[in-house]
Scaffold this motif. Structure first.
Motif, PDB file in Angstrom:
ATOM      1  N   LEU A 339       5.309 -13.730  21.012  1.00 27.78           N
ATOM      2  CA  LEU A 339       5.851 -14.154  19.685  1.00 27.78           C
ATOM      3  C   LEU A 339       6.520 -12.947  19.046  1.00 27.78           C
ATOM      4  CD1 LEU A 339       6.352 -15.824  17.333  1.00 27.78           C
ATOM      5  CD2 LEU A 339       3.932 -15.319  16.475  1.00 27.78           C
ATOM      6  N   ASP A 340       7.919 -12.762  19.040  1.00 33.02           N
ATOM      7  CA  ASP A 340       8.393 -11.723  18.574  1.00 33.02           C
ATOM      8  C   ASP A 340       8.157 -11.692  16.943  1.00 33.02           C
ATOM      9  OD1 ASP A 340      10.153  -9.487  18.056  1.00 33.02           O
ATOM     10  OD2 ASP A 340      12.032 -10.470  18.304  1.00 33.02           O
ATOM     11  N   LEU A 341       7.421 -10.673  16.727  1.00 32.33           N
ATOM     12  CA  LEU A 341       7.063 -10.715  15.099  1.00 32.33           C
ATOM     13  C   LEU A 341       6.893  -9.005  14.698  1.00 32.33           C
ATOM     14  CD1 LEU A 341       6.259 -12.753  12.820  1.00 32.33           C
ATOM     15  CD2 LEU A 341       3.763 -12.416  13.416  1.00 32.33           C
ATOM     16  N   PRO A 342       8.099  -8.532  14.373  1.00 28.18           N
ATOM     17  CA  PRO A 342       8.410  -7.222  14.268  1.00 28.18           C
ATOM     18  C   PRO A 342       7.320  -6.549  12.988  1.00 28.18           C
ATOM     19  CG  PRO A 342      10.423  -8.075  14.338  1.00 28.18           C
ATOM     20  CD  PRO A 342       9.537  -9.303  14.059  1.00 28.18           C
ATOM     21  N   GLY A 343       7.002  -7.215  12.154  1.00 23.93           N
ATOM     22  CA  GLY A 343       5.886  -6.647  11.158  1.00 23.93           C
ATOM     23  C   GLY A 343       4.758  -6.214  11.705  1.00 23.93           C
ATOM     24  N   VAL A 344       4.342  -6.897  12.698  1.00 24.92           N
ATOM     25  CA  VAL A 344       2.729  -6.480  13.079  1.00 24.92           C
ATOM     26  C   VAL A 344       2.621  -4.903  13.192  1.00 24.92           C
ATOM     27  CG1 VAL A 344       1.078  -6.829  15.060  1.00 24.92           C
ATOM     28  CG2 VAL A 344       2.696  -8.585  14.391  1.00 24.92           C
ATOM     29  N   GLY A 345       1.721  -4.308  12.733  1.00 23.60           N
ATOM     30  CA  GLY A 345       1.446  -3.026  12.654  1.00 23.60           C
ATOM     31  C   GLY A 345       2.432  -2.057  11.640  1.00 23.60           C
ATOM     32  N   THR A 414      10.569   5.755  10.865  1.00 21.79           N
ATOM     33  CA  THR A 414       9.479   5.937  11.595  1.00 21.79           C
ATOM     34  C   THR A 414       8.869   4.384  11.776  1.00 21.79           C
ATOM     35  OG1 THR A 414       8.347   5.720   9.260  1.00 21.79           O
ATOM     36  CG2 THR A 414       8.892   7.934  10.206  1.00 21.79           C
ATOM     37  N   GLY A 415       9.290   3.201  11.400  1.00 21.05           N
ATOM     38  CA  GLY A 415       8.832   1.898  11.686  1.00 21.05           C
ATOM     39  C   GLY A 415       7.596   1.535  10.483  1.00 21.05           C
ATOM     40  N   GLY A 416       7.564   2.244   9.395  1.00 14.20           N
ATOM     41  CA  GLY A 416       6.887   1.747   8.445  1.00 14.20           C
ATOM     42  C   GLY A 416       7.204   0.250   7.668  1.00 14.20           C
ATOM     43  N   ILE A 417       8.349   0.057   7.840  1.00 14.84           N
ATOM     44  CA  ILE A 417       9.061  -1.186   7.274  1.00 14.84           C
ATOM     45  C   ILE A 417      10.037  -1.631   8.170  1.00 14.84           C
ATOM     46  CG2 ILE A 417       8.596  -0.529   4.846  1.00 14.84           C
ATOM     47  CD1 ILE A 417      11.687   0.217   4.820  1.00 14.84           C
ATOM     48  N   VAL A 418      10.361  -2.853   8.344  1.00 15.76           N
ATOM     49  CA  VAL A 418      11.249  -3.327   9.215  1.00 15.76           C
ATOM     50  C   VAL A 418      12.768  -3.785   8.590  1.00 15.76           C
ATOM     51  CG1 VAL A 418       9.137  -4.132  10.769  1.00 15.76           C
ATOM     52  CG2 VAL A 418      10.517  -5.630   9.014  1.00 15.76           C
ATOM     53  N   ALA A 419      12.696  -3.616   7.329  1.00 16.38           N
ATOM     54  CA  ALA A 419      13.982  -3.910   6.656  1.00 16.38           C
ATOM     55  C   ALA A 419      13.882  -3.071   5.183  1.00 16.38           C
ATOM     56  CB  ALA A 419      14.302  -5.320   6.290  1.00 16.38           C
ATOM     57  N   SER A 420      15.105  -2.550   4.905  1.00 16.50           N
ATOM     58  CA  SER A 420      15.102  -1.833   3.625  1.00 16.50           C
ATOM     59  C   SER A 420      14.473  -2.589   2.668  1.00 16.50           C
ATOM     60  CB  SER A 420      16.438  -1.543   3.366  1.00 16.50           C
ATOM     61  OG  SER A 420      16.992  -0.534   4.465  1.00 16.50           O
ATOM     62  N   ASP A 421      14.909  -3.840   2.662  1.00 13.45           N
ATOM     63  CA  ASP A 421      14.396  -4.732   1.421  1.00 13.45           C
ATOM     64  C   ASP A 421      12.742  -4.702   1.238  1.00 13.45           C
ATOM     65  OD1 ASP A 421      16.634  -5.202   0.770  1.00 13.45           O
ATOM     66  OD2 ASP A 421      16.807  -7.408   1.478  1.00 13.45           O
ATOM     67  N   ALA A 422      12.161  -4.505   2.376  1.00 15.68           N
ATOM     68  CA  ALA A 422      10.664  -4.468   2.207  1.00 15.68           C
ATOM     69  C   ALA A 422      10.259  -3.470   1.195  1.00 15.68           C
ATOM     70  CB  ALA A 422      10.043  -4.445   3.720  1.00 15.68           C
ATOM     71  N   MET A 555       3.447 -11.496   3.195  1.00 13.21           N
ATOM     72  CA  MET A 555       4.978 -11.259   2.832  1.00 13.21           C
ATOM     73  C   MET A 555       5.917 -12.284   3.404  1.00 13.21           C
ATOM     74  SD  MET A 555       6.023  -7.308   2.750  1.00 13.21           S
ATOM     75  CE  MET A 555       5.982  -6.559   4.206  1.00 13.21           C
ATOM     76  N   PRO A 556       7.213 -12.506   2.829  1.00 13.35           N
ATOM     77  CA  PRO A 556       8.014 -13.142   3.701  1.00 13.35           C
ATOM     78  C   PRO A 556       8.231 -12.810   5.028  1.00 13.35           C
ATOM     79  CG  PRO A 556       8.667 -13.235   1.217  1.00 13.35           C
ATOM     80  CD  PRO A 556       7.559 -12.364   1.432  1.00 13.35           C
ATOM     81  N   ARG A 557       8.639 -13.559   5.978  1.00 13.74           N
ATOM     82  CA  ARG A 557       8.732 -12.874   7.390  1.00 13.74           C
ATOM     83  C   ARG A 557       9.910 -12.014   7.415  1.00 13.74           C
ATOM     84  NH1 ARG A 557       8.512 -16.854  12.825  1.00 13.74           N
ATOM     85  NH2 ARG A 557       8.683 -14.890  14.270  1.00 13.74           N
ATOM     86  N   GLU A 558      10.764 -12.341   6.637  1.00 12.99           N
ATOM     87  CA  GLU A 558      12.209 -11.524   6.685  1.00 12.99           C
ATOM     88  C   GLU A 558      12.132 -10.064   6.060  1.00 12.99           C
ATOM     89  OE1 GLU A 558      12.707 -14.373   2.974  1.00 12.99           O
ATOM     90  OE2 GLU A 558      11.985 -14.587   5.214  1.00 12.99           O
ATOM     91  N   LEU A 559      10.825 -10.083   5.376  1.00 20.68           N
ATOM     92  CA  LEU A 559      10.516  -8.485   4.654  1.00 20.68           C
ATOM     93  C   LEU A 559       9.629  -7.866   5.794  1.00 20.68           C
ATOM     94  CD1 LEU A 559      10.130  -9.287   0.994  1.00 20.68           C
ATOM     95  CD2 LEU A 559      12.105  -8.577   2.160  1.00 20.68           C
ATOM     96  N   GLY A 561       6.841  -9.493   6.922  1.00 19.32           N
ATOM     97  CA  GLY A 561       5.641  -9.928   6.751  1.00 19.32           C
ATOM     98  C   GLY A 561       4.932 -10.840   8.107  1.00 19.32           C
ATOM     99  N   VAL A 562       3.762 -10.677   8.092  1.00 22.08           N
ATOM    100  CA  VAL A 562       3.068 -11.213   9.433  1.00 22.08           C
ATOM    101  C   VAL A 562       2.335 -12.694   9.023  1.00 22.08           C
ATOM    102  CG1 VAL A 562       1.220 -10.751  11.071  1.00 22.08           C
ATOM    103  CG2 VAL A 562       2.809  -8.973  10.173  1.00 22.08           C
ATOM    104  N   VAL A 563       1.590 -12.781   8.044  1.00 26.54           N
ATOM    105  CA  VAL A 563       1.254 -14.206   7.612  1.00 26.54           C
ATOM    106  C   VAL A 563       1.658 -14.835   6.477  1.00 26.54           C
ATOM    107  CG1 VAL A 563      -0.946 -13.469   8.658  1.00 26.54           C
ATOM    108  CG2 VAL A 563      -0.622 -13.253   6.352  1.00 26.54           C
ATOM    109  N   SER A 564       1.634 -16.079   6.425  1.00 31.49           N
ATOM    110  CA  SER A 564       1.964 -16.933   5.201  1.00 31.49           C
ATOM    111  C   SER A 564       0.950 -16.655   4.177  1.00 31.49           C
ATOM    112  CB  SER A 564       2.372 -18.191   5.610  1.00 31.49           C
ATOM    113  OG  SER A 564       0.899 -18.743   5.685  1.00 31.49           O
TER     114      SER A 564
END
Length: 613
Positions: A339-345, A414-422, A555-559, A561-564
């Motif tokens: 499962l491709d879920l970039p927010g993990v970690g 550094t990967g601390g966020i996956v999108a600027s909006d986060a 939080m939202p997946r597009e930001l 997020g990992v869980v609903s």
């Protein structure tokens, strides 16, 4: 006599029939359970307890069962005293003065997890903080909805008349009185003379703007101070205070025994086993487990759900080994993505503590009502100044400017966020919280035999880091990188906190308890030191807050997020996370009591799903 004996034997046998099984052996265990809870720490045992009332549940904890360990059970054990539950993870190099610093983070690895070794400070989130969490895309997580879950977990013990006369207080309507977790003031109240001096000096240093609160757990602690309660309870049989760990709240007591609950200690989960359903969703089918001492791996199956509760440091690592995370990163380690879920970690965060502050006592103050005698708890008085309290009349405006113009460049790189909006979204919500009354910093006073500690910590840091594995070997710790103090706003807050610590040391009546040159002896920057001098001290001496959160954020997946809001991992049908990793913002100044609320809410949602099926 014979009838009475038979009755006692019958009751004993009945209690055994309904007892929880705690073991480190697998030979006699079933291989299939309705629910599997990965981890046996703070939230895990609470969730498992609630699920096991009417379901079969397996808890898997890598640490030992330390039911009789006095280092753990005695709440007055000095924090950091070695025990089989105390572990440290070496963080990636962190920001320091003129270079990086090597900093370890302590955590608990035994039944009860970090609730078995922490300082038991009875903090709760605020109305403003939970409003920010809800506004981040999490309906149902505001203060009014979350408070009942904290209350459900709690048995609050009100102060007795003597404690009340010495400054302890509470607001009954915000507490619970029949839950598993004991919360109370120490008996007797610790160092009441020091507590009184600390309160008066806090009021003076903040020019009356920070005022006495009857109860800092009411959701509106910003701008207030008070005597503090802890998650401890008075044992009538032993006639002494005891730690209310998750294990001693939800697992060990006779009233909490569950016939359907099996707790396996001394074993770690390597991976979560999954299958792919029609439509592409992932279903968790069980876990691959191995003994810590070495030996053959084995599989346990789950017929309903797998609940991941291994904490902010280790839950992301288990997901990554299981093929759930950033697909490109996983492939670089030879792991086939499930499962491709970039927010993990990502979104990993922790507060910083200014703990290198110990002011020597004047000889005349060396009395039990100041030192606490031999029984001391951390943070007997706590203050929560707001932005205006801490930074002056333009404090909220200053924070608004810093937060609403924050750069996401470093966190992205550094990967601390996956999108600027986060980051910009979180920063804006934190600015909103400060505009209400959210604390900017926390300050707390702790007595001791020769000195008084006045520590301070940030509350809502914006620096964002990562948890990443660098091997598929589950015995190797992940790389934890908190990225402390890597945003301008976090440094501004830390410098302001340090200045307030210095002011406290020279302000009566607190200063009258100290030797004349206490500030210099403590090595703390002098009142009036330059920003550069204070910054150097902060960067050279800060320590982890040891409240890691956010690495599987709700939080939202597009930001990223990992869980609903239902704590389901996005893209899965039955894999939930219930631990500190789901908390997206550091709204719990100290995490434990808030995390019990998370656990109770998680259990309710899981049971609602079960009832619907």
């Amino acid at each position: 006599m014979w009838q009475a004996s038979r009755y006692i034997i019958l009751l004993t046998l009945l209690s055994l029939v309904h007892s929880t099984v705690i073991t480190n052996e697998t030979s006699t265990l079933a291989t299939s359970f309705e629910y599997i809870v990965v981890g046996g720490g703070t939230t895990a045992l609470a969730v498992a307890n609630r699920l096991a009332v009417n379901h079969t549940v397996l808890v898997i904890e890598r640490g030992p069962d330390l039911v009789d360990d006095e280092v753990i059970n005695d709440p007055f054990t000095t924090f950091g005293t070695p025990s089989p539950c105390h572990f440290q993870i070496q963080l990636a190099p962190q920001m320091g003065f003129n270079g990086s610093r090597a900093i370890p983070m302590t955590y608990g690895s035994c039944l009860g997890g970090s609730s078995s070794i922490n300082t038991m400070i009875g903090s709760r989130p605020t109305f403003a903080g939970m409003s920010a969490v809800e506004a981040l895309g999490n309906p149902g997580w505001g203060w009014n909805e979350f408070l009942p879950h904290m209350q459900k977990s709690e048995t609050f013990h009100p102060p007795n008349p003597t404690q009340h006369a010495e400054g302890a207080n509470f607001i009954a309507v915000v507490h619970g009185f029949d839950g598993p977790v004991g919360v109370s003031f120490a008996q007797p109240l610790i160092a009441p003379t020091l507590q009184d001096a600390a309160k008066n000096t806090t009021n003076t240093v903040f020019e009356g703007a920070v005022a006495l609160s009857p109860d800092m757990g009411d959701g509106f602690s910003g701008g207030h101070y008070s005597s503090y309660y802890h998650h401890i309870h008075f044992n009538d049989t032993l006639q002494m205070d005891r730690r209310s760990s998750s294990a001693w709240s939800y697992l060990y007591p006779q009233s909490q025994q569950r016939a359907g609950l099996t707790v396996l200690s001394g074993h770690r989960v390597n991976t979560i086993l999954t299958s792919t359903e029609a439509g592409g969703n992932i279903t968790a089918t069980g876990v691959l487990v191995e003994p810590i001492a070495g030996g053959t791996a084995l599989t346990f199956n789950s017929s309903r759900e797998v609940v991941l509760s291994a904490g902010a440091l280790y839950s992301p690592a288990i997901l990554q080994r299981s093929g759930i995370g950033n697909a490109t990163f996983l492939e670089s380690l030879g792991i086939e993505p499930v499962l491709d879920l970039p927010g993990v970690g990502a979104n990993f965060q922790d507060q910083i503590l200014l703990t290198n502050v110990s002011f020597p006592l004047a000889p005349s103050a060396n009395i039990t009502n100041v030192t606490g005698g031999g029984e001391v708890l951390l943070a007997v008085v706590v203050a929560h100044p707001t932005a205006i309290d801490t930074l002056g009349s333009n404090g909220t405006s200053t924070m608004n400017t810093l937060l609403r113009n924050i750069s996401a460049e470093r966190a992205l790189s550094t990967g601390g966020i996956v999108a600027s909006d986060a980051l910009t979204t979180q920063a804006a919500l934190i600015a909103n919280a400060y505009e209400i009354d959210h604390p900017l910093i926390e300050m707390f006073y702790t007595p001791g035999p020769t000195a008084i500690n006045v520590w301070a910590q940030s509350v809502l840091p914006l620096s964002r880091g990562t948890i990443r594995i660098n091997t598929t070997d589950p015995s190797v710790d992940p790389i934890a990188d908190a990225q402390y103090l890597t945003t301008e706003v976090d440094m501004v807050v830390a410098v302001a906190a340090a200045r307030r610590v210095s002011s406290i040391a020279v302000t009566p009546p607190f200063s009258e308890l100290l030797i004349e040159n206490a500030l210099a002896e403590a090595g703390v920057p002098q009142v009036g030191a330059t920003d550069d001098e204070v910054s150097e001290w902060v960067l050279s001496t800060y320590t982890p807050g040891t409240h890691p959160i956010g690495s599987n954020s709700m939080m939202p997946r597009e930001l990223g997020g990992v869980v609903s809001p239902e704590l389901l991992v996005y893209g899965t049908t039955n894999l939930r996370i219930a631990d500190a990793s789901i908390v997206p913002l550091s709204v719990f100044p100290h995490t434990t009591l808030g995390l019990y609320g998370v656990a109770e809410k998680a259990a309710d949602m899981i049971l609602q799903t079960a009832a619907g099926n």
